[in-house]
Write a protein that holds these residues in place. Structure first.
Motif, PDB file in Angstrom:
ATOM      1  N   VAL A   1       0.862  -1.187   0.000  1.00 56.17           N
ATOM      2  CA  VAL A   1       0.000   0.000   0.000  1.00 56.17           C
ATOM      3  C   VAL A   1       0.896   1.234   0.000  1.00 56.17           C
ATOM      4  CG1 VAL A   1      -1.820   1.297   1.178  1.00 56.17           C
ATOM      5  CG2 VAL A   1      -1.812  -1.200   1.297  1.00 56.17           C
ATOM      6  N   PHE A   2       0.618   2.166  -0.918  1.00 52.81           N
ATOM      7  CA  PHE A   2       1.352   3.427  -1.007  1.00 52.81           C
ATOM      8  C   PHE A   2       0.346   4.553  -0.838  1.00 52.81           C
ATOM      9  CE2 PHE A   2       3.433   7.046  -2.920  1.00 52.81           C
ATOM     10  CZ  PHE A   2       4.781   6.857  -2.679  1.00 52.81           C
ATOM     11  N   ALA A   3       0.558   5.413   0.179  1.00 53.40           N
ATOM     12  CA  ALA A   3      -0.391   6.470   0.522  1.00 53.40           C
ATOM     13  C   ALA A   3       0.123   7.837   0.095  1.00 53.40           C
ATOM     14  CB  ALA A   3      -0.677   6.461   2.015  1.00 53.40           C
ATOM     15  N   LEU A   4      -0.533   8.420  -0.889  1.00 47.47           N
ATOM     16  CA  LEU A   4      -0.222   9.780  -1.334  1.00 47.47           C
ATOM     17  C   LEU A   4      -0.779  10.755  -0.300  1.00 47.47           C
ATOM     18  CD1 LEU A   4      -1.451   9.180  -4.980  1.00 47.47           C
ATOM     19  CD2 LEU A   4       0.947   9.565  -4.368  1.00 47.47           C
ATOM     20  N   SER A   5       0.067  11.643   0.201  1.00 48.56           N
ATOM     21  CA  SER A   5      -0.336  12.515   1.307  1.00 48.56           C
ATOM     22  C   SER A   5      -0.139  13.990   0.935  1.00 48.56           C
ATOM     23  CB  SER A   5       0.512  12.182   2.532  1.00 48.56           C
ATOM     24  OG  SER A   5       0.488  10.787   2.804  1.00 48.56           O
ATOM     25  N   PHE A   6      -1.090  14.833   1.221  1.00 50.28           N
ATOM     26  CA  PHE A   6      -2.379  14.680   1.872  1.00 50.28           C
ATOM     27  C   PHE A   6      -3.473  15.345   1.045  1.00 50.28           C
ATOM     28  CE2 PHE A   6       0.355  14.294   5.648  1.00 50.28           C
ATOM     29  CZ  PHE A   6      -0.215  13.179   6.268  1.00 50.28           C
ATOM     30  N   LEU A   7      -4.691  14.839   1.200  1.00 48.23           N
ATOM     31  CA  LEU A   7      -5.880  15.547   0.714  1.00 48.23           C
ATOM     32  C   LEU A   7      -6.524  16.192   1.929  1.00 48.23           C
ATOM     33  CD1 LEU A   7      -7.875  16.203  -1.582  1.00 48.23           C
ATOM     34  CD2 LEU A   7      -9.081  14.072  -1.023  1.00 48.23           C
ATOM     35  N   LEU A   8      -6.570  17.527   1.937  1.00 56.21           N
ATOM     36  CA  LEU A   8      -7.103  18.268   3.074  1.00 56.21           C
ATOM     37  C   LEU A   8      -8.521  18.741   2.783  1.00 56.21           C
ATOM     38  CD1 LEU A   8      -4.009  20.547   3.871  1.00 56.21           C
ATOM     39  CD2 LEU A   8      -4.408  18.165   4.513  1.00 56.21           C
ATOM     40  N   THR A   9      -9.187  19.278   3.787  1.00 56.93           N
ATOM     41  CA  THR A   9     -10.524  19.823   3.584  1.00 56.93           C
ATOM     42  C   THR A   9     -10.493  20.960   2.571  1.00 56.93           C
ATOM     43  OG1 THR A   9     -10.181  21.218   5.534  1.00 56.93           O
ATOM     44  CG2 THR A   9     -11.443  19.188   5.843  1.00 56.93           C
ATOM     45  N   GLU A  10      -9.351  21.625   2.434  1.00 55.30           N
ATOM     46  CA  GLU A  10      -9.240  22.761   1.518  1.00 55.30           C
ATOM     47  C   GLU A  10      -8.499  22.429   0.233  1.00 55.30           C
ATOM     48  OE1 GLU A  10      -7.419  25.280   4.316  1.00 55.30           O
ATOM     49  OE2 GLU A  10      -9.147  25.106   5.626  1.00 55.30           O
ATOM     50  N   GLY A  11      -8.134  21.188   0.034  1.00 56.60           N
ATOM     51  CA  GLY A  11      -7.510  20.846  -1.225  1.00 56.60           C
ATOM     52  C   GLY A  11      -6.451  19.778  -1.132  1.00 56.60           C
ATOM     53  N   ALA A  12      -5.927  19.412  -2.297  1.00 58.16           N
ATOM     54  CA  ALA A  12      -4.865  18.420  -2.386  1.00 58.16           C
ATOM     55  C   ALA A  12      -3.510  19.101  -2.261  1.00 58.16           C
ATOM     56  CB  ALA A  12      -4.956  17.683  -3.728  1.00 58.16           C
ATOM     57  N   PHE A  13      -2.643  18.521  -1.456  1.00 61.35           N
ATOM     58  CA  PHE A  13      -1.317  19.072  -1.226  1.00 61.35           C
ATOM     59  C   PHE A  13      -0.256  18.011  -1.496  1.00 61.35           C
ATOM     60  CE2 PHE A  13      -2.582  23.049   0.180  1.00 61.35           C
ATOM     61  CZ  PHE A  13      -1.530  23.794   0.686  1.00 61.35           C
ATOM     62  N   ASP A  14       0.960  18.479  -1.749  1.00 57.53           N
ATOM     63  CA  ASP A  14       2.145  17.629  -1.800  1.00 57.53           C
ATOM     64  C   ASP A  14       1.947  16.445  -2.755  1.00 57.53           C
ATOM     65  OD1 ASP A  14       3.054  19.530  -0.074  1.00 57.53           O
ATOM     66  OD2 ASP A  14       2.817  18.310   1.712  1.00 57.53           O
ATOM     67  N   LYS A  15       2.124  15.211  -2.302  1.00 55.91           N
ATOM     68  CA  LYS A  15       2.050  14.078  -3.228  1.00 55.91           C
ATOM     69  C   LYS A  15       0.647  13.865  -3.780  1.00 55.91           C
ATOM     70  CE  LYS A  15       6.204  12.781  -3.824  1.00 55.91           C
ATOM     71  NZ  LYS A  15       6.807  12.741  -5.169  1.00 55.91           N
ATOM     72  N   ALA A  16      -0.376  14.187  -2.994  1.00 56.17           N
ATOM     73  CA  ALA A  16      -1.739  14.106  -3.520  1.00 56.17           C
ATOM     74  C   ALA A  16      -1.929  15.122  -4.645  1.00 56.17           C
ATOM     75  CB  ALA A  16      -2.744  14.348  -2.401  1.00 56.17           C
ATOM     76  N   GLU A  17      -1.412  16.306  -4.453  1.00 62.76           N
ATOM     77  CA  GLU A  17      -1.499  17.325  -5.502  1.00 62.76           C
ATOM     78  C   GLU A  17      -0.700  16.911  -6.734  1.00 62.76           C
ATOM     79  OE1 GLU A  17      -1.016  22.151  -5.969  1.00 62.76           O
ATOM     80  OE2 GLU A  17       0.313  21.087  -4.592  1.00 62.76           O
ATOM     81  N   GLU A  18       0.482  16.329  -6.525  1.00 63.55           N
ATOM     82  CA  GLU A  18       1.290  15.877  -7.657  1.00 63.55           C
ATOM     83  C   GLU A  18       0.527  14.862  -8.508  1.00 63.55           C
ATOM     84  OE1 GLU A  18       5.169  14.479  -6.670  1.00 63.55           O
ATOM     85  OE2 GLU A  18       5.727  16.293  -5.581  1.00 63.55           O
ATOM     86  N   TRP A  19      -0.233  14.002  -7.861  1.00 66.40           N
ATOM     87  CA  TRP A  19      -1.010  13.002  -8.591  1.00 66.40           C
ATOM     88  C   TRP A  19      -1.968  13.675  -9.579  1.00 66.40           C
ATOM     89  CZ3 TRP A  19      -0.525   8.170  -9.793  1.00 66.40           C
ATOM     90  CH2 TRP A  19      -1.624   7.380 -10.154  1.00 66.40           C
ATOM     91  N   THR A  20      -2.537  14.817  -9.183  1.00 68.87           N
ATOM     92  CA  THR A  20      -3.469  15.528 -10.063  1.00 68.87           C
ATOM     93  C   THR A  20      -2.739  16.220 -11.209  1.00 68.87           C
ATOM     94  OG1 THR A  20      -3.427  17.689  -8.915  1.00 68.87           O
ATOM     95  CG2 THR A  20      -4.902  15.990  -8.039  1.00 68.87           C
ATOM     96  N   GLN A  21      -1.451  16.489 -11.045  1.00 64.57           N
ATOM     97  CA  GLN A  21      -0.677  17.182 -12.071  1.00 64.57           C
ATOM     98  C   GLN A  21      -0.244  16.269 -13.205  1.00 64.57           C
ATOM     99  OE1 GLN A  21       2.425  18.767  -9.606  1.00 64.57           O
ATOM    100  NE2 GLN A  21       1.201  20.504  -8.891  1.00 64.57           N
ATOM    101  N   LEU A  22      -0.330  14.963 -12.983  1.00 70.52           N
ATOM    102  CA  LEU A  22      -0.018  14.015 -14.041  1.00 70.52           C
ATOM    103  C   LEU A  22      -1.185  13.931 -15.021  1.00 70.52           C
ATOM    104  CD1 LEU A  22       1.388  11.170 -11.760  1.00 70.52           C
ATOM    105  CD2 LEU A  22       2.747  12.668 -13.236  1.00 70.52           C
ATOM    106  N   SER A  23      -0.895  13.572 -16.244  1.00 68.35           N
ATOM    107  CA  SER A  23      -1.965  13.380 -17.220  1.00 68.35           C
ATOM    108  C   SER A  23      -2.721  12.091 -16.906  1.00 68.35           C
ATOM    109  CB  SER A  23      -1.394  13.306 -18.632  1.00 68.35           C
ATOM    110  OG  SER A  23      -0.629  12.110 -18.790  1.00 68.35           O
ATOM    111  N   SER A  24      -3.908  11.963 -17.461  1.00 71.26           N
ATOM    112  CA  SER A  24      -4.696  10.759 -17.250  1.00 71.26           C
ATOM    113  C   SER A  24      -3.938   9.518 -17.706  1.00 71.26           C
ATOM    114  CB  SER A  24      -6.027  10.873 -18.005  1.00 71.26           C
ATOM    115  OG  SER A  24      -6.790   9.701 -17.850  1.00 71.26           O
TER     116      SER A  24
END
Length: 330
Positions: A77-100
């Protein structure tokens, strides 16, 4: 667990929380649906123990999103951190920056290696109960994000210490409502749903609202396992096999692994969490060789839940290989 871009000192059960967060935006509906006969269902099914979990919050030069699977061999299990109440940060945000197509390729590689990709929620910089977040709306938004970005589930790293410490039961009720709604949106057996409480939150009669003993009583059947944080709770807490496994200190009574199980938490759901290095937490660090011995001892007494570590890249394939070597050799 500590957000990379917030300076935090964790002393006992206190944490500094930053408030500067990126907007989440409008989460789109689920992009994929599964039924009990689809391949997607089996690909997402909850894994059986042992669980070997690694968090990733720190930005790594030249790397966007998760590392190549070879760097995390031995984890499942690999956990991308963090998705906050106000948005995606750090590795979670990086995941959104990749193309589909990039996300799809990474997801396929991880799946082929037997590694689930999840997102960790909240962390030490988010205090959803204290800040008045609605548990139902928050669960709906976060679940939609998981579906939109095609992940295998979530880890609830709730660290709203002030809300728990008040002792009025509101934090526990918030977590129960949030968890139930996550399960409405992310069905059990199709998506992973874990929680990552600090070990003292399992101490009986220590918190007015019951802390995680109450959370487990209310919604434990909906939680696949607990990534228990046996660190950041005092310089001498959980630093020996005895203190970690069988007899915790008087400060946090009955919060060692087998003591938590004796309070009614299934032993198979209690994953041992530790920092990768002494610099990855305020305290609670164990060398890989010491931890491997403790893990072997726990397994000999009937435990097999697995190990969690905070965080990549301080821990990678070599770290988990060492920790698994005596009890769960590959």
């Amino acid at each position: 667990m500590v957000h990379t871009y917030t300076v935090a000192l964790l002393l006992g059960l206190s944490a500094f929380r930053g408030m500067l967060c990126a907007p989440l935006g409008d989460a789109s509906p689920a992009l994929d649906t599964f039924n009990s006969t689809s391949l997607g269902f089996f690909a997402r099914a909850t894994p059986s123990p042992p669980h070997f979990v690694i968090y990733s919050d720190r930005r790594v030069s030249g790397l966007t999103g998760p590392p190549p699977v070879a760097q995390v061999k031995g984890y499942n299990v690999f956990a991308l951190s963090f998705l906050l109440t106000e948005g995606a940060f750090d590795k979670a945000e990086e995941w959104t920056q990749l193309s589909s197509s990039q996300r799809s390729s990474i997801k396929s590689q991880y799946a082929a290696a037997g590694i689930k990709l999840i997102v960790s929620l909240f962390g030490a910089t988010d205090a959803p109960t204290s800040n008045g977040a609605d548990p139902i709306a928050t669960a709906n938004t976060m679940a939609a994000w998981v579906k939109q970005f095609n992940l295998d589930g979530v880890d609830v790293d709730y660290e709203d210490f002030d809300a728990i410490n008040v002792g009025d039961g509101k934090a526990e009720a918030w977590l129960a409502s949030f968890t139930r709604q996550l399960r409405v949106q992310l069905p059990q057996g199709t998506y992973i749903l874990t929680h990552a409480p600090v070990a003292p939150w399992f101490s009986p009669n220590k918190f007015g609202g019951g802390a995680y003993l109450q959370v487990h009583s209310a919604v434990g059947s909906l939680i696949d396992w607990y990534n228990v944080q046996f660190y950041n709770q005092g310089s001498n807490e959980y630093t020996s096999c005895a203190g970690l496994l069988t007899t915790s200190s008087n400060t946090w009574p009955r919060s060692a692994l087998f003591q938590i199980a004796a309070s009614g938490i299934p032993l198979s759901k209690l994953v041992i969490g530790k920092p990768a290095t002494s610099g990855d937490a305020s305290n609670g660090f164990m060398s890989t060789s010491t931890l491997a011995g403790c893990v072997q001892q726990a397994k000999s007494q009937g435990w097999n839940a697995g190990v969690m570590v905070w965080e990549f890249p301080s821990a990678a394939a070599a770290w988990i290989q060492s920790v698994r070597s005596l009890a769960f050799p590959e």
